[in-house]
Structure formats: C-alpha cells, structure tokens
Enzyme design. Sequence first.
Site, PDB file in Angstrom:
ATOM      1  N   GLY A  21      47.963  18.614  36.885  1.00 44.24           N
ATOM      2  CA  GLY A  21      46.649  18.136  36.446  1.00 44.24           C
ATOM      3  C   GLY A  21      46.196  18.666  35.103  1.00 44.24           C
ATOM      4  N   ARG A  53      59.296  18.016  42.395  1.00 41.79           N
ATOM      5  CA  ARG A  53      59.257  19.370  41.811  1.00 41.79           C
ATOM      6  C   ARG A  53      59.063  20.351  42.953  1.00 41.79           C
ATOM      7  NH1 ARG A  53      53.449  18.465  38.843  1.00 41.79           N
ATOM      8  NH2 ARG A  53      52.197  18.198  40.701  1.00 41.79           N
ATOM      9  N   LYS A  60      59.519  17.754  34.750  1.00 42.41           N
ATOM     10  CA  LYS A  60      59.477  16.374  35.258  1.00 42.41           C
ATOM     11  C   LYS A  60      60.708  15.604  34.775  1.00 42.41           C
ATOM     12  CE  LYS A  60      55.442  14.609  35.762  1.00 42.41           C
ATOM     13  NZ  LYS A  60      54.103  14.073  35.537  1.00 42.41           N
ATOM     14  N   TYR A  74      58.061  54.808  38.190  1.00 35.11           N
ATOM     15  CA  TYR A  74      57.102  54.143  39.075  1.00 35.11           C
ATOM     16  C   TYR A  74      56.047  53.398  38.264  1.00 35.11           C
ATOM     17  CZ  TYR A  74      53.803  57.885  37.903  1.00 35.11           C
ATOM     18  OH  TYR A  74      52.960  58.736  37.221  1.00 35.11           O
ATOM     19  N   HIS A 117      43.165  16.874  42.783  1.00 32.81           N
ATOM     20  CA  HIS A 117      43.214  17.918  41.767  1.00 32.81           C
ATOM     21  C   HIS A 117      42.678  19.238  42.318  1.00 32.81           C
ATOM     22  CE1 HIS A 117      41.365  20.270  38.470  1.00 32.81           C
ATOM     23  NE2 HIS A 117      42.490  19.975  37.853  1.00 32.81           N
ATOM     24  N   ARG A 153      54.027  10.008  30.515  1.00 24.36           N
ATOM     25  CA  ARG A 153      53.547  11.204  31.222  1.00 24.36           C
ATOM     26  C   ARG A 153      54.050  12.462  30.535  1.00 24.36           C
ATOM     27  NH1 ARG A 153      54.652   8.049  36.065  1.00 24.36           N
ATOM     28  NH2 ARG A 153      52.834   8.022  37.446  1.00 24.36           N
ATOM     29  N   MET A 201      47.691  18.195  32.064  1.00 15.39           N
ATOM     30  CA  MET A 201      47.892  17.336  30.895  1.00 15.39           C
ATOM     31  C   MET A 201      47.780  15.869  31.296  1.00 15.39           C
ATOM     32  SD  MET A 201      50.576  19.592  28.753  1.00 15.39           S
ATOM     33  CE  MET A 201      51.692  19.724  30.095  1.00 15.39           C
ATOM     34  N   CYS A 203      49.976  53.984  34.703  1.00 14.15           N
ATOM     35  CA  CYS A 203      48.848  53.947  35.640  1.00 14.15           C
ATOM     36  C   CYS A 203      47.671  53.143  35.109  1.00 14.15           C
ATOM     37  CB  CYS A 203      48.412  55.356  36.015  1.00 14.15           C
ATOM     38  SG  CYS A 203      47.818  56.300  34.604  1.00 14.15           S
ATOM     39  N   SER A 239      52.677  59.903  32.211  1.00  9.11           N
ATOM     40  CA  SER A 239      52.094  58.721  32.841  1.00  9.11           C
ATOM     41  C   SER A 239      51.422  57.934  31.709  1.00  9.11           C
ATOM     42  CB  SER A 239      51.063  59.127  33.885  1.00  9.11           C
ATOM     43  OG  SER A 239      50.460  57.977  34.417  1.00  9.11           O
TER      44      SER A 239
END
Length: 876
Positions: A102, A337, A23, A852, A455, A93, A104, A832, A765
């Site tokens: 929403g 934002r 922010k 992988y 919210h 804020r 904080m 895996c 694996s």
Amino acid sequence: MMKKFVYAFSEGNAKMRELLGGKGANLAEMTVLGLPVPQGFTITTEACTQYYEDDRQVSPEIEAEIFEHLAKLEELTGKKFGDPSNPLLVSVRSGARASMPGMMDTILNLGLNDQVVEGFAKLTNNERFAYDSYRRFIQMFSDVVMEVPKHQFEVIIDQMKEAKGVTLDTELDADDLKEMVVRFKAYYKEQKNEDFPQQPREQLMEAVKAVFRSWDNPRAIYYRRMNDIPSSWGTAVNVQTMVFGNTGNTSGTGVAFTRDPATGENRLFGEFLVNAQGEDVVAGVRTPQHIDELKDIMPDVYNQFCDVAHRLEQHYRDMQDMEFTIENGKLFMLQTRNGKRTAHAAIKIACDLVDEGMITPQEAVCMVEPKQLDSLLHPQFDQKALKAAKEIGVGLAASPGAACGKVVFTAEEATEEGKKGEAVILVRLETSPEDIEGMNHAKGILTVRGGMTSHAAVVARGMGTCCVSGCGDIVMHEEEGYFELGGRKISRGEYISLDGSTGKIYGEAIPTVAASVSGDFGRLMAWADEARQLKVYTNADTPKDAVQALSFGAEGIGLCRTEHMFFEGVRIKAVREMILSKTEEQRRVALAKLLPMQQGDFEAIYEAMQGHPVTIRFLDPPLHEFVPHTEAEIKELSEEMNISVEEIHNVIASLHEFNPMMGHRGCRLAVSYPEIAEMQTQAVINAAINVSRKHPEWKIVPEIMIPLVGEVKELAYVKSVVTKTADELIAQSGMELHYKVGTMIEIPRAAVTADEIAKEAEFFSFGTNDLTQMTFGFSRDDAGKFLNYYYDKKIYEFDPFAKLDQAGVGKLVEMACKLGRQTRPDIKLGICGEHGGDPSSVEFCHKVGLTYVSCSPFRVPIARLAAAQAAIKYPR
C-alpha cells in the site's frame, strides 16, 4: 554490451529480486512455474535509480527499450496498444525489492481513451464494463499520475448514486457510467486546464514516471525509515496485460493467503469480490466475501486456485499472499509474495513449517522479524475486567492485541497526540497510505469499511498494531467530532478499547496485563539461543525490571543507572543536602544517609539476578538535575537545612551549565568529589558481600562502570578510589570476592585512545546514545527540531538515535574494540545504549565481535532473535 533495463516476465526468476523488485521477480518465477500469469515486462530498479540520476527524466534509451517490450507484448497477446478494434490494455504497478504494502501507486486499464473505449465496448459486447473500466482509469491516472485530488471523484460517484437512488457502484448502468466519464473529464480539465490525455504511449510513460516518483512520496519515505529500507534501492515498474474482474458475474478479483495471517492457522484465508477490479478489495470500498464462498459460486476456479496456492507455498516454503483475478470464469495470478503476518502468526507458521518438514529450525529463526515480537511482549486485556466490560460493537479481527486509548479521527491528530505520549485509537472510514505515520503512533486502529485484506489490516499487522476493520455499524460524524455505535455516541477524546483478536469494540477503558513467553514463542526463542553468539543483557535499575528481563531471557544487567535511585522522597533530600554542602565533611554526612539506601537497592538487584552479571554505572548526570525547581521546594529545603532561600538560589545558579552534556558530570564529579565514588563503591561491595554470604553458589562478581571517561589518567584516578575502598571492605569481610572496574565508552576520544584506556579498564560498555550525540555534535533532546529537514533533503535517512550510525559512530566502536583487544585480549565488550535492542544495530554488534548487547527488558527477546539471525547470516 548495453545495459538492460527491461525484462519480459519470461526472462526473470525469483533470485533477481534486487533488480526486478519483489513483485517482478515473483511474476517471473510464477511464469517459469507455468502458472496462469497475464504476460508483461518489468522495468528494473536500476532504471528508477537512473531516473533520479537523470534529474527525474526517463532517458530515450530506456524509453525505447520499454516500447520494444511493448511491441513483443502486442505480438504475444495478438492485441494492439491504442487500437480500438482489438486494444491491448495494461496495468502499471510498482514493486520494490522489500515488500511495502500500500505504500506506492498502481494504475489499471491504461491504454483506454475516447475512441478505444467505444471499440472495447463493441469487442466485449459489454458497454457497461467498458465504461466502468474507463472511469476507473481516469480516476486512477488523475490521482496517481497527475496529482488531481481524488476525493472529488468519490463525491461525483456518490452524487450520481444518490440521484438514481442506489447504494452500490454496480447498480449504475452503462449510460450512468458514460455520464460519469464526462463528469470525470470535466473535473480533470477544471483542475489541470487541459483535456485528459488521449495518447496511450504518453499515458504509459507518464505512469512509469509516476511509479518512480512514488518511491519518494512522503508515505513511502516514512515506511522506509520505519523498516530500514535504503532510498538507494529504488522501485521496479511492472507493466502487465490487463485481465478484467469487472466484466460481470462470472468475473471477480481477490486477495488470499495460504495461511491465516492473524493466527497462523493452516487454512486458506482471503476475500474476493464478484464483478470488481483489484483495487476494490484492498481499498475497502465494498465489503468482500470470504474465499470459501468461491467454492459455491465458481467451484472449478476455486479448486484450481487451491492447487496454485498449495504449489506456491511448497515452492517458496513460506506463507504466500496472492492476488488473483477471474475473467469470465478463467483464473489469473497477478502476484505472490511472502505474506505480512502478525507476530503470533509468524511464530506459529515458522514452528509449523519445521514440524511439516518444510524448513529447518535455523530457517524458522530467520523467518520472524525481530521487531514484530514487540506486539507479543506488551500487555493483553485483563480477563476479569474484559468479562465485566460491555461490548458496543464488533468488526473484523484484523490484527491481534489489546488497545485502549482516546478516540481521534485523523492521522495528524494521532501523530500529534502519540508524540506527546497519549494513547490514542485512530477511528477512520477507511485508512489510506497517507495515514501511515498516524497509524504508527496509534495504539489501535478502527475502520468502518474494509476487510481483512484492506490497507488498514495489512499495514497494522506489519506494524504489530491492534486493528479492528470493517465495522459497518459505525455511523461517522467526523466533522462534528463523534461517531455512533451500539446506541452510544462517542466523541473525540473519549476512551474506547479494541480487541484485535476478536474484533470486539468496548466503549470504555479496559486495564491490561503483562504478556508471557511460552509455547511456540518459547520453542522459537530456544532455537534462537542455540544459534546466537552474542549474550543479551538488560538495562535495569529496579528489581522489578530485572525480574521482567529475566523472564524474557536476559543473561545479566549491562546497565544499572545509580542516579535513578536518587529521585525518591527521602533520597532526593539527602542528594540535595550533599549538593549544598560547602565542605567535604558536610558532603560525607549527606552521603552517609544515602549509603544504606543504595546498598539496599543493590542487594535487591543481586537477589533478583540470582548470580547473573550486574554492571553498575556510577553517578552520571550533572548535579543541576537534582536541585529543586519550584519556589515551594526551595523554601522547604531552606527550612530543613537552615540555609537562606537566597543561598540556595545562588547554588542553583552556580550549577547552571551552557551545555550540561559536556559539563560537570560522570567521572568528572568523582574527580571533583571522590567521596561520591567512595560511597557508591561501599554500597556495591557491601551489597555483594551480604548477598554472597546468603548465596555462595551465585559467585557474584560486581562490575563497576565509570562513565564519561575521555583520558586514561582520569579513569586511573577514579579507579584508585574504587579499588582502595573495595579492597579494604573485602579484607574486613574475610571473604573472597572478585570485582571488575571498567568504563563506558561514550566520548570519541575514549574510542580513539582505547588501547591506553584498556590498561585500566577490564571491560568497555559502549554508551551509544552519548557517543552518537558527541560524534554528530547534536543533542538528542533538540535534534528532533531539525532532523526532519535532513530527512526531507536525504542528508540522513534515519534517526541516528534509533538505529546505530554504522558509518561514523560504528567506526568508533569498531576501532575501540580492536584497540582494546590489542592491550587486553580478554576484555569484555558490550553496548548499553538504546541501540542494544535495535535489530540492525545488534547485527553490527555481532559483526564487530562484542560480547553482549544490553537493552530495555521488553526488547530482550527482540535482541535475542536479532543476535541469532546475525550469527546465522554472518558466522564468526
């Protein structure tokens, strides 16, 4: 040079996100761009960290810096903090570096007290507005800063409206609001045994501390855990000159997106309220108007806002979520934002921005949160059943998708039922940040109040949960356990269905159908596949799962669990016969019954996978998992096998282990009973031979995985049984068939001796579920009982079974990869465990150079996208 903890908006920019929070960085950037931003300053995330280091105290140095910047703000605005004749009022804020909508807390109108409010009323010539601002401040400050229960404030407001016979807050006049202030302060004194704070400087410091504290409130902690946000980041605090949307009919406040956050459509989407303050829109206390209506009410402001919105989207090259206030016909920007959006919208916006020439395909790939895809991969309503279903009401289509479940009225119920595996719909007047955990466990959310930017709507979209908001026709009887809608009375536990894409509510359960991957989704995934280096396999034990995974883009099976094939009717009997056998001959007779069944399963899986790699793990669980548990089952088995009930009880008792996790299972079973490994090898190799005869073009190479190895000699022994059996079968077939034998690394000893194990294993694996249990020394089935205490005390920030523990378990994985490659440079390396579908774990797997990842079918697209983002972020 002394460390700087406070920055004026004019001193920052968008690149300072880590220090100023999202922010603060964006307010600074809008200031630099020359947009109408009420001026202020940001207290940095480092000040928040310092606050916790200093035992939850703001140091005198930081306090002095805050008041130094306050003095500059007074100069800039020509107003003075605490001065009744021309008061400076501020909002306080929070603003973390990751967007946490929403989660904080916010305080508006800070600086008012009994004297200042009188001066403020004279200055503005608007007594009603001054006292409305004061009552709001008392309410927010009491709730957020002093932790006075907020519910009673609402009760006081409702009592006053009822006494006057009005329905809206705006219908109360100045005298009513003065009376409300008196009642609010009396309630505060009753709760705190002291008067409401009158010193503006004290109010400010208490508010700053409250924002720092809110970083550590339960809902913020839960949100962080859900979204992989470390607690060490802290939150910044933004202190900003107040602008007022509640001065009358030429003022207002709103929230808008540069594109539709639910569909991704390129049009301004948002809501506003005339004569209101920012919290009113988000809290859903009044149902707002669509942003398009601003065109008729204040055309000049609307045109200016459209221009600002366009500039911001062009500047950030992404869809923006903006908050604005109009004070007496003048527009002010309070925030921008990158907007939270549904998965469907995220994909459409990413593809549209590429088509509009604003971003590259690689940037588009990085714009979509992998976890979000989950909502697109899960079922939608069956259209035929939907047509036949009767809607009982309609609300706002706040977050798309289909949801069906039992009605619950509290977040606690939703959490409790959701953990049991029940599908529930959370029905609320309006949700609040405290409901975050229940919302996460619910299949869908239905609210009576609140708009598309409430919210409930924003949080549900971020989670990918179906949400219908603002259904004002619902009459709630929460305490009695039912609500009324469309002439129906629907009680707790009854089924309803929500369509988050249309806002329709149905008073029945509607069946759902599977999702498909096409259109923009297909385009985005194609870009992801071009970028990624990790392959993505699936964990699948049935042809159905294999086909599902292939449709989602899987490139092989990384884990086929053979024991899952043993539990069906006839099979479980053969397994039990094997367990109860006293001799090898008897065991072989039982195994011979299982052989054709296993072989048939493997043939069907090879057919489904059409030549893609398939890794088959040999029997892993301890034998006690297969024995009968009820007396009826024991009696039936006794009759079938002609063995006494007592004898079966003895066998069951003998199989009991104090810690089955570390007991007689995995390769230990094959060492004890090599005939089991022999039968499974026959099934794998015969299946591969048969399918290869039919489809020689597929070049099937079976991969046999020996589980739970901790010692190379153990692997060498079981491997010798496998290779002897396989080589004989291949020779008999007269075919050429290559196969591989590897192991699952799930014991720490295997990881640290991986160079030895790689002499026998052609692939590793990583079974990270078991490796995590072994490394932490706790069971995943029992850890839930105590892990919450660890989260509360900040010992762990996340569940190590959901997200790979990179500092400990990850180190073992990295070490095993390095050692394995030293011995066998071309070793195939995969993962895996459940972590194979978790984005942050996939990134880790890319960084350590795995071949992988393998995950459940529905997580395959998530892993593909996460692997692409990792490759773009960390090129190998």
